[in-house]
Design a protein around this motif. Structure first.
Motif, mmCIF file in Angstrom:
data_model
loop_
_atom_site.group_PDB
_atom_site.id
_atom_site.type_symbol
_atom_site.label_atom_id
_atom_site.label_comp_id
_atom_site.label_asym_id
_atom_site.label_seq_id
_atom_site.Cartn_x
_atom_site.Cartn_y
_atom_site.Cartn_z
ATOM 1 N N CYS A 55 15.193 -34.760 -0.736
ATOM 2 C CA CYS A 55 13.792 -34.611 -0.120
ATOM 3 C C CYS A 55 14.581 -36.232 1.339
ATOM 4 C CB CYS A 55 12.940 -34.321 -0.500
ATOM 5 S SG CYS A 55 11.343 -34.193 0.620
ATOM 6 N N SER A 56 14.728 -36.930 0.127
ATOM 7 C CA SER A 56 13.990 -38.708 0.829
ATOM 8 C C SER A 56 15.385 -38.507 2.292
ATOM 9 C CB SER A 56 14.912 -39.745 -0.538
ATOM 10 O OG SER A 56 14.965 -40.988 0.442
ATOM 11 N N ARG A 57 17.091 -37.623 1.326
ATOM 12 C CA ARG A 57 17.973 -37.103 3.063
ATOM 13 C C ARG A 57 17.634 -36.836 3.792
ATOM 14 N NH1 ARG A 57 22.402 -36.843 -1.552
ATOM 15 N NH2 ARG A 57 23.113 -39.679 -2.389
ATOM 16 N N ASN A 58 16.551 -36.133 3.850
ATOM 17 C CA ASN A 58 16.681 -35.200 5.258
ATOM 18 C C ASN A 58 15.128 -36.043 5.395
ATOM 19 O OD1 ASN A 58 15.164 -33.161 6.757
ATOM 20 N ND2 ASN A 58 15.737 -31.261 5.323
ATOM 21 N N CYS A 59 15.011 -36.450 6.894
ATOM 22 C CA CYS A 59 13.637 -36.997 7.141
ATOM 23 C C CYS A 59 12.466 -35.725 7.633
ATOM 24 C CB CYS A 59 14.430 -37.886 8.702
ATOM 25 S SG CYS A 59 12.606 -38.212 9.189
ATOM 26 N N SER A 60 13.097 -34.368 7.740
ATOM 27 C CA SER A 60 12.743 -33.220 7.911
ATOM 28 C C SER A 60 11.107 -33.151 6.607
ATOM 29 C CB SER A 60 12.835 -32.049 8.662
ATOM 30 O OG SER A 60 13.189 -32.554 9.859
ATOM 31 N N CYS A 61 12.307 -33.395 5.333
ATOM 32 C CA CYS A 61 11.001 -33.031 4.175
ATOM 33 C C CYS A 61 9.936 -33.681 4.017
ATOM 34 C CB CYS A 61 12.196 -32.721 2.946
ATOM 35 S SG CYS A 61 11.773 -33.510 1.513
ATOM 36 N N THR A 62 9.153 -33.199 3.925
ATOM 37 C CA THR A 62 7.580 -33.846 3.909
ATOM 38 C C THR A 62 6.925 -34.289 1.960
ATOM 39 O OG1 THR A 62 6.627 -32.029 4.515
ATOM 40 C CG2 THR A 62 6.672 -33.611 5.954
ATOM 41 N N ALA A 63 7.817 -33.493 1.171
ATOM 42 C CA ALA A 63 7.397 -33.259 -0.122
ATOM 43 C C ALA A 63 8.454 -32.376 -0.888
ATOM 44 C CB ALA A 63 5.936 -32.906 -0.096
ATOM 45 N N TYR A 64 8.382 -32.840 -2.560
ATOM 46 C CA TYR A 64 9.489 -31.991 -3.228
ATOM 47 C C TYR A 64 8.278 -32.115 -4.900
ATOM 48 C CZ TYR A 64 9.484 -35.957 -6.397
ATOM 49 O OH TYR A 64 9.835 -37.257 -6.957
ATOM 50 N N ALA A 65 8.411 -31.074 -6.075
ATOM 51 C CA ALA A 65 7.966 -30.392 -6.341
ATOM 52 C C ALA A 65 8.600 -30.157 -7.563
ATOM 53 C CB ALA A 65 6.884 -29.753 -6.607
ATOM 54 N N TYR A 66 8.994 -30.849 -9.058
ATOM 55 C CA TYR A 66 9.837 -29.897 -9.659
ATOM 56 C C TYR A 66 8.515 -29.899 -10.778
ATOM 57 C CZ TYR A 66 14.474 -30.181 -12.288
ATOM 58 O OH TYR A 66 15.182 -30.348 -13.316
ATOM 59 N N GLU A 67 9.338 -28.766 -10.756
ATOM 60 C CA GLU A 67 8.139 -27.752 -11.663
ATOM 61 C C GLU A 67 9.785 -26.420 -12.999
ATOM 62 O OE1 GLU A 67 5.266 -27.820 -13.109
ATOM 63 O OE2 GLU A 67 4.720 -29.495 -11.712
ATOM 64 N N ASP A 68 9.218 -26.737 -13.734
ATOM 65 C CA ASP A 68 9.862 -25.449 -14.974
ATOM 66 C C ASP A 68 11.833 -25.792 -14.496
ATOM 67 O OD1 ASP A 68 7.403 -24.579 -16.315
ATOM 68 O OD2 ASP A 68 7.746 -23.562 -14.480
ATOM 69 N N ASN A 69 12.043 -27.164 -14.086
ATOM 70 C CA ASN A 69 13.659 -27.774 -13.589
ATOM 71 C C ASN A 69 14.193 -26.555 -12.928
ATOM 72 O OD1 ASN A 69 13.795 -28.738 -16.980
ATOM 73 N ND2 ASN A 69 13.680 -26.845 -17.558
ATOM 74 N N ALA A 70 12.935 -26.416 -11.583
ATOM 75 C CA ALA A 70 13.019 -25.842 -10.699
ATOM 76 C C ALA A 70 12.643 -26.866 -9.046
ATOM 77 C CB ALA A 70 12.410 -24.740 -10.041
ATOM 78 N N CYS A 71 13.508 -26.544 -8.487
ATOM 79 C CA CYS A 71 13.067 -27.821 -6.591
ATOM 80 C C CYS A 71 12.959 -27.463 -5.944
ATOM 81 C CB CYS A 71 15.023 -29.068 -7.130
ATOM 82 S SG CYS A 71 14.102 -29.839 -5.528
ATOM 83 N N SER A 72 11.331 -27.927 -5.760
ATOM 84 C CA SER A 72 11.191 -26.764 -4.494
ATOM 85 C C SER A 72 10.578 -28.218 -3.199
ATOM 86 C CB SER A 72 9.387 -26.563 -4.120
ATOM 87 O OG SER A 72 10.108 -25.172 -5.319
ATOM 88 N N ILE A 73 11.583 -27.793 -2.344
ATOM 89 C CA ILE A 73 10.969 -28.998 -1.234
ATOM 90 C C ILE A 73 10.022 -28.001 -0.372
ATOM 91 C CG2 ILE A 73 13.093 -30.067 -1.887
ATOM 92 C CD1 ILE A 73 14.684 -29.801 0.527
ATOM 93 N N TRP A 74 9.740 -28.909 0.425
ATOM 94 C CA TRP A 74 9.014 -28.678 1.873
ATOM 95 C C TRP A 74 9.225 -28.979 3.491
ATOM 96 C CZ3 TRP A 74 6.939 -28.355 -3.062
ATOM 97 C CH2 TRP A 74 6.221 -27.507 -2.935
ATOM 98 N N ILE A 75 9.893 -28.028 4.730
ATOM 99 C CA ILE A 75 9.802 -29.306 5.604
ATOM 100 C C ILE A 75 8.363 -28.895 7.129
ATOM 101 C CG2 ILE A 75 11.349 -28.494 7.230
ATOM 102 C CD1 ILE A 75 12.630 -29.600 4.936
ATOM 103 N N GLY A 76 8.149 -30.308 7.376
ATOM 104 C CA GLY A 76 7.397 -29.691 8.193
ATOM 105 C C GLY A 76 6.211 -30.344 7.032
ATOM 106 N N SER A 77 4.822 -29.478 7.687
ATOM 107 C CA SER A 77 3.336 -29.556 7.842
ATOM 108 C C SER A 77 3.263 -28.822 6.638
ATOM 109 C CB SER A 77 2.484 -29.734 8.846
ATOM 110 O OG SER A 77 2.582 -29.811 10.187
#
Length: 590
Positions: free
Chosen positions: A155-177
């Motif tokens: 997420c840090s390397r992608n400027c459009s990525c605004t947040a991430y979550a790591y639950e149950d060994n799975a990574c989710s990221i959010w782009i934009g709002s």
């Protein structure tokens, strides 16, 4: 049972399909709108109240509306304003938020991200702030990584990525709002943690090496002066508890030290009342505000769970609920701190007491309506339905303007597994308990409706349902009031004969009849026949009409075996000044 006299509903089933239709039955003014959030509402104008009332809405709760708080806004059903911006953000349009309660514009960053800044480069990388107890926003993107650190790096390397979550060994990221974020209470097991990207300047930075050295030198030189300052602050703390107590959950609650409450209550010397869950004492803080302090008994919760439940209760705020100001948790000492209610509890005013004010009918009706509104908030407006379990006049408090406040809600969770045992053995509570408490079936919100109905009878009569006090002449026949009231209403008798004799017949007959009919429906043996507390509110407001109920079988048993019913009184543990009563029947119990 209950009909809405303003709308006529019909269910159609034919070759064209199955559907509901409705028509307006009179000349009332209605409106069907989709508000700025996207929530559909059916409203109608009640001339007697000069206000719009919501008849129906979808989605039912504001936080269920998609993107109700806009981009980077978080919805919290425990707060009156519902919406708040995430840390590091501010409302995009302040006026819409503050004046119009329109949150759809969402929030914007207080500080631009470093990766978006093409003009100034200060060398500080953007960081992530963890937001816990959240329902994660819509539209995540899954990323295959092996750890939370790799998820953050992605997420840090992608400027459009605004947040991430790591639950149950799975990574989710959010782009934009980020849309449809939902803040849950700390005790909610469904809560997740989302890490939101913020500019480095939004985090408090540590001092550089030079600053540390200078600070150390200055600190050494000023050591003696600091000792004096600390002594001053210590005594200052004793003078102002509120300013130095530890805040919990964004400052809404205060964690009091036990010694401070000991001082505020003058060693718990002025007792206001008590019961199976603890005693309540009057106190005064150094800032002169008056408080009521409840010392909990029969307590079985652990420290973490206690704080979580207290935090949940503290977020529940309504004009007809007693506000929790703070708490104390030191070892086995568990105390709750509430706003003080200068007019005391309802029982001290509706039952005959020396030097007590006789409440007029208008005040009694508003107390009944306000109490129902408070219960409706607990049952229908909180994220999880909160069942009070102990509705009775002692738990309805009155402020300086005689506005009713429901007290002791949430005690079932705080006291834990001991709650049911304590509740069913408290004298003064048993007469209000629904039949399902003794039958062992699951307790629902309809148990509160039953208790509320029993209390309505007492508001009308001005005496305990099982009590025959000196207000009534000795030669009158002994009657169990709910049975008498239900029979009289069923036969179409004079409803004014049910009224507290101290009011000398001064009451609105339509309101009196309405409140008695509601009470009869509330105490039905079968909980499915009782109205919801939300329906009760609408009936008392005059929005819904109510028919006469059948007489509950349990009341018929008492009426048919009145020669075997033995009434006797005993002193009350909760008030000390009023009488409680029980009944027993040799043939009725067989």
């Amino acid at each position: 049972m209950i009909s809405h006299h303003n709308f006529d509903f019909n269910y159609i089933s034919d070759e064209n399909g199955r559907y509901f239709v409705y028509s307006v039955t009179n000349s009332m003014t209605t409106r069907f709108v989709i508000d700025s959030s996207g929530q559909i509402e059916q409203m109608f104008w009640l001339e007697s109240s000069k206000a719009w009332f919501q008849f129906w809405s979808q989605p039912r709760q504001p936080c269920d509306v998609y993107a109700y708080c806009g981009a980077f806004g978080s919805c919290n059903e425990g707060n009156q304003s519902f919406c708040a911006c995430l840390p590091g953000f501010r409302p995009k349009w302040e006026n819409n938020w503050n004046l119009m309660q329109d949150y759809s514009s969402g929030c914007v960053r207080k500080t631009q991200l470093q990766c978006e800044n093409t003009v100034v480069t200060n060398g500080k990388s953007d960081k992530f702030l963890a937001n816990s107890h959240m329902v994660l926003p819509k539209h995540p993107q899954s990323v295959a990584v092996g750890s939370i650190k790799e998820c953050e790096t992605t997420c840090s390397r992608n400027c459009s990525c605004t947040a991430y979550a790591y639950e149950d060994n799975a990574c989710s990221i959010w782009i934009g709002s980020l849309l449809s974020l939902h803040q849950l209470s700390p005790g909610d097991a469904n809560g997740k943690t989302i890490h939101v990207k913020l500019a480095a300047s939004e985090f408090s930075s540590s001092s550089n090496n030079k600053g540390i050295v200078i600070g150390a030198v200055v600190g050494s030189v000023a050591f003696v002066a600091l000792l004096g300052l600390l002594a001053f602050m210590y005594f200052r703390k004793r003078e102002n508890t509120m300013k130095t107590s530890k805040s919990v959950e964004d400052g809404s609650l205060v964690a009091f030290a036990y010694k401070d409450l000991l001082t505020a209550t003058k060693n718990f010397s002025e007792k206001l009342g008590g019961g199976g869950f603890g005693s309540v004492f009057k106190g005064r803080l150094p800032n002169s505000s008056v408080i009521a302090v409840k010392k909990l008994q029969s307590f079985s919760q652990g420290e973490k769970q206690f704080r979580a439940e207290v935090s949940t209760i503290g977020n529940i705020q309504h004009v007809n609920l007693v506000r929790l100001r703070g708490f104390c948790s030191e070892g086995t000492k568990k105390l709750l701190v509430y706003d003080y209610m200068p007019n005391g509890s309802l029982d001290s005013h509706i039952f005959h007491r020396e030097n007590s004010k006789v409440l007029d009918w208008k005040t009694r009706y508003q107390i009944a309506l306000g109490t129902a509104r408070g219960l409706a908030y607990l049952h229908e407006k909180c994220r999880d339905c909160i069942i009070h379990c102990d509705i009775k006049p002692e738990n309805i408090l009155l402020d300086a303007q005689w506005c009713p406040k429901v007290a002791d809600f949430g005690m079932s969770k705080l006291v834990g597994r001991e709650f049911s045992r304590v509740l069913t053995t408290i004298r003064g509570t048993r007469g209000y308990l629904a039949p399902e408490w003794l039958s062992g079936v699951a307790i629902t919100a309809k148990a509160d409706v039953y208790s509320y109905g029993m209390m309505l009878f007492e508001i009308v009569s001005g005496r305990r349902n099982f009590e025959w006090n000196s207000v009534y002449s000795e030669d009158e026949e002994m009657k169990y009031f709910p049975t008498w009231a239900a029979s009289l209403m069923s036969e179409g008798g004079n409803v004014l004969s049910l009224l507290d004799k101290r009011l000398e017949g001064s009451a609105d007959v339509e309101e009196l009849s309405r409140i008695c009919k509601v009470a009869c429906w509330c105490i039905q043996d079968d909980e499915t026949h009782r109205p919801s507390i939300g329906q009760v509110v609408q009936i008392l407001e005059g929005v819904l009409e109510v028919t006469q109920s059948p007489i509950p079988r349990s009341l018929k048993v008492i009426a048919d075996n009145k020669e075997d019913i033995i009434f006797f009184t005993e002193s009350s543990e909760t008030s000390g000044a009023s009488s409680q009563a029980k009944f027993a029947g040799s043939s009725a119990s067989s």
